[in-house]
Design an enzyme around this catalytic site. Sequence first.
Site, short mmCIF file in Angstrom:
data_model
loop_
_atom_site.label_atom_id
_atom_site.label_comp_id
_atom_site.label_asym_id
_atom_site.label_seq_id
_atom_site.Cartn_x
_atom_site.Cartn_y
_atom_site.Cartn_z
CG ASN A 124 -1.83 1.13 1.35
OD1 ASN A 124 -1.51 2.23 0.91
ND2 ASN A 124 -2.99 0.91 1.96
CB ALA A 125 1.77 3.60 -2.74
CG ASP A 160 -3.91 -6.41 9.44
OD1 ASP A 160 -3.85 -6.47 8.19
OD2 ASP A 160 -4.95 -6.71 10.07
CG PHE A 195 -4.78 5.36 2.58
CD1 PHE A 195 -3.93 5.98 3.49
CD2 PHE A 195 -5.14 4.04 2.80
CE1 PHE A 195 -3.45 5.28 4.59
CE2 PHE A 195 -4.65 3.33 3.91
CZ PHE A 195 -3.81 3.97 4.80
N GLY A 196 -8.09 5.29 1.88
CA GLY A 196 -9.06 4.45 2.58
C GLY A 196 -10.25 5.25 3.10
CG HIS A 207 -4.69 4.05 12.88
ND1 HIS A 207 -4.70 5.25 12.20
CD2 HIS A 207 -4.86 3.10 11.93
CE1 HIS A 207 -4.88 5.01 10.91
NE2 HIS A 207 -4.97 3.72 10.72
NE ARG A 208 -0.40 2.89 8.71
CZ ARG A 208 -1.62 3.23 8.31
NH1 ARG A 208 -1.91 4.50 8.08
NH2 ARG A 208 -2.54 2.32 8.12
CE LYS A 231 -1.70 -0.52 5.65
NZ LYS A 231 -1.63 -1.94 6.02
P1 ITT Z 1 -1.14 -4.26 3.04
O1 ITT Z 1 -1.83 -5.48 3.57
O2 ITT Z 1 -0.30 -4.54 1.81
O3 ITT Z 1 -0.39 -3.51 4.09
P2 ITT Z 1 -3.80 -3.10 2.84
O4 ITT Z 1 -4.28 -1.76 2.35
O5 ITT Z 1 -4.55 -4.32 2.35
O6 ITT Z 1 -2.24 -3.21 2.49
P3 ITT Z 1 -4.62 -3.80 5.51
O7 ITT Z 1 -4.80 -5.24 5.18
O8 ITT Z 1 -3.93 -3.44 6.80
O9 ITT Z 1 -3.76 -3.06 4.39
O10 ITT Z 1 -6.01 -3.10 5.40
C1 ITT Z 1 -6.20 -1.89 5.99
C2 ITT Z 1 -7.40 -1.19 5.39
O11 ITT Z 1 -8.00 -0.40 6.43
C3 ITT Z 1 -6.94 -0.21 4.31
O12 ITT Z 1 -7.01 -0.77 3.02
C4 ITT Z 1 -7.92 0.94 4.51
O13 ITT Z 1 -9.13 0.67 3.83
C5 ITT Z 1 -8.18 0.91 6.02
N1 ITT Z 1 -7.21 1.80 6.69
C6 ITT Z 1 -6.14 1.43 7.45
N2 ITT Z 1 -5.45 2.50 7.85
C7 ITT Z 1 -6.08 3.57 7.35
C8 ITT Z 1 -5.83 4.95 7.39
O14 ITT Z 1 -4.78 5.46 8.01
N3 ITT Z 1 -6.68 5.75 6.76
C9 ITT Z 1 -7.75 5.27 6.11
N4 ITT Z 1 -8.05 3.97 6.00
C10 ITT Z 1 -7.22 3.12 6.61
#
Ligand code: ITT
Length: 199
Positions: free
Chosen positions: A10-11, A70, A148-149, A176-177, A13
């Site tokens: 996830n770019a 995660d 994102f997300g 949270h991160r 992150k």
């Molecule tokens: P990796 O597994 O490759 O790290 P991923 O995006 O699939 O990438 P996760 O399995 O940890 O990562 O899923 C986390 C999801 O939760 C992410 O895709 C977002 O939809 C949401 N999320 C997590 N952190 C977030 C943030 O800081 N802001 C917004 N949404 C977030």
Amino acid sequence: MAYIVVATSNAHKVDEYKKLLADQNVELKSLLDYPGFPGVEEDGKTFAENAAIKALAACKYCDVPAFADDSGLEVEALDGRPGVYSSRYADSDPERIAKLLGELEGKENRRARFVCAISIAINGEVIETFEGEVKGTITLAPRGEGGFGYDPVFQPDGYDQTFGELSQEIKNSISHRADAFRKALEFVEDEMSVLDNEF
Ligand code: ITT
């Protein structure tokens, strides 16, 4: 310079971790630098389990210290969903947001929290896992283009703006991160010298 791999593709992150690590004498790589990485099934029941699975797989594949994140969104009125399924809740960010707002329609309680578990793996072993959180509310509609997300619908406590509207600097000071990462960094600084070594 020493380097460490963050086990994510996830770019967004990666970008956040690059900023969080800016003051450290360490270069950050990610799975985007290892296109041959076969991937790993995230079949854990908790954020911590999935973080450990990802960190271990990356550490073994890349043969360097690795950490994984995660993370996800827990919504009170949905009994904690989407939780560990936050990424799998729908196929794209706009669809995930639309589904979430649909499920919350008419509900008064819009409290939620972002959770992040970070696992560190070294020499083929998971060393430690840390958890961070940020509490807030889900807005009635998306606001802002940043992050994102679920960022455009998450308004952290103490702010009038969503994570989509706040600067990355502010998000990185309260997220949270950032919370989990601070704990992980403290552990590394106190307990280990991994960041001082050449790998
Ligand atoms: P990796 O597994 O490759 O790290 P991923 O995006 O699939 O990438 P996760 O399995 O940890 O990562 O899923 C986390 C999801 O939760 C992410 O895709 C977002 O939809 C949401 N999320 C997590 N952190 C977030 C943030 O800081 N802001 C917004 N949404 C977030």
